[in-house]
Every structure is written in C-alpha cells, then in structure tokens.
Scaffold this motif. Structure first.
Motif, PDB file in Angstrom:
ATOM      1  N   UNK A  88     -10.197  30.569  17.652  1.00 32.81           N
ATOM      2  CA  UNK A  88      -9.606  29.927  19.149  1.00 32.81           C
ATOM      3  C   UNK A  88      -8.460  29.450  18.984  1.00 32.81           C
ATOM      4  N   UNK A  89      -7.628  29.610  19.926  1.00 32.96           N
ATOM      5  CA  UNK A  89      -6.137  29.505  20.238  1.00 32.96           C
ATOM      6  C   UNK A  89      -5.711  27.879  20.525  1.00 32.96           C
ATOM      7  N   UNK A 102      -3.557  30.207  16.735  1.00 23.43           N
ATOM      8  CA  UNK A 102      -5.155  30.987  16.619  1.00 23.43           C
ATOM      9  C   UNK A 102      -5.866  30.413  15.032  1.00 23.43           C
ATOM     10  N   UNK A 103      -6.915  29.729  15.279  1.00 26.10           N
ATOM     11  CA  UNK A 103      -7.452  29.151  14.076  1.00 26.10           C
ATOM     12  C   UNK A 103      -8.323  30.234  13.602  1.00 26.10           C
ATOM     13  N   UNK A 104      -7.737  30.139  12.448  1.00 29.96           N
ATOM     14  CA  UNK A 104      -8.705  31.337  11.439  1.00 29.96           C
ATOM     15  C   UNK A 104      -9.494  30.612  10.051  1.00 29.96           C
ATOM     16  N   UNK A 138      -4.085  21.120  22.530  1.00 30.94           N
ATOM     17  CA  UNK A 138      -4.920  21.856  23.731  1.00 30.94           C
ATOM     18  C   UNK A 138      -6.145  23.204  22.762  1.00 30.94           C
ATOM     19  N   UNK A 139      -7.084  23.416  23.319  1.00 33.86           N
ATOM     20  CA  UNK A 139      -8.031  24.625  23.422  1.00 33.86           C
ATOM     21  C   UNK A 139      -7.145  25.794  24.862  1.00 33.86           C
ATOM     22  N   UNK A 140      -6.619  26.716  24.329  1.00 27.06           N
ATOM     23  CA  UNK A 140      -6.607  27.454  25.045  1.00 27.06           C
ATOM     24  C   UNK A 140      -7.321  28.981  25.351  1.00 27.06           C
TER      25      UNK A 140
END
Length: 160
Positions: A88-89, A102-104, A138-140
C-alpha cells in the motif's frame, strides 16, 4: 511463614514479567484518507534485505534501489498485518512537504505511527542530518504511472 513470603515473591515476579510481555496494541484497519500522526526515520533503500512484503510472494529478495520511495512500518499494528498493509502507499507529510512511499517491509522495532522511510523519501521531508521528523501520514491509492512512481513495479499496484 517463610514459604508464604517466597510464594508471594514468586507470584509478584511472575505478575511483573507477564505484564511486561503481554502489552498488546490494538490493531487498526488500513483506512484510506484517515490521517494519523507519528514520526519518520530513514534507512538506505539499497540495504533492504529479507523484505517482509516480498516474503508473502515467496520471494524475500528484492533489489531495492536507493532512489525508491519505500517504507517500513510495524505491520502488526494493522488488522490483517502483512497481507493487508504490504504494497500500500502512504502520503507522509512534515510541515508543508510531503512524499508518497510504498510499504514493502515490516519494522518490528518501530512503534505504532513510526514510518521508517528510504533516505530518498525522507529527504523530501527533511535533511538527512535531522534523522527524525514529526509527521502525519495517510493511506492513499498508489499512482500506477507518472514521474512520482518511485518504487518497485512488481507487484502491480492494488486496485482498492
């Protein structure tokens, strides 16, 4: 009477140990557009090894680039953990500056609200020497194309 004091001491010791190890944080949902506050730190993107999100794809090896805008967070803070938050970003903001990352990876040593950013993403918010910066995030939806696409192209961006 000696036995009672010893028993009491053992019980108190066990109580202290259990209370230390059983502190749990309530998992929250990955919610798009809901702002949260915390702090950001940085790591060298090229140092990403044994990456948690790629582990769910049966491949923990990723050839991360220092130029990627990637992030790690404590994934257990989210309901669904790795499978829900991975890839997710986030829009991370410090003052008037922001970056999308981006979460990795998982950051098990991070507290809730702590976003560990690649250096290239962190320096969009503050100078490297600052090291830690107060943020909101915030998640986008991850952009799927354009100049701001600075993360791995695989896997494809989720259609949330």
């Amino acid at each position: 009477m000696q036995y009672s004091k010893f028993t009491l001491m053992v019980i108190m010791t066990l109580f202290v140990l259990l209370s230390t190890f059983t502190t749990t944080e309530a998992a929250t949902k990955v919610q798009f557009g809901k702002k949260a506050s915390g702090k950001a730190t940085w790591f060298n993107g090229g140092d990403a090894e044994d990456v948690a999100c790629y582990g769910i794809l049966q491949n923990k090896n990723v050839d991360a680039k220092d130029s990627w805008h990637i992030a790690a967070m404590r994934l257990s803070q989210f309901t669904g953990g790795v499978k829900k938050a991975c890839f997710e970003c986030l829009r991370v903001t410090a003052g008037s500056r922001s970056v999308i990352a981006r979460i990795i990876d998982d950051c098990s040593s991070c507290s809730s609200g702590h976003v560990d950013l690649s250096l290239s993403a962190f320096t969009k918010l503050a100078p490297k020497k600052q090291g830690v910066v107060k943020i909101t995030y915030e998640f986008v939806r991850c952009p799927s194309s354009g100049d701001n696409l600075k993360w791995p192209k695989s896997p494809a961006v989720k259609k949330n």
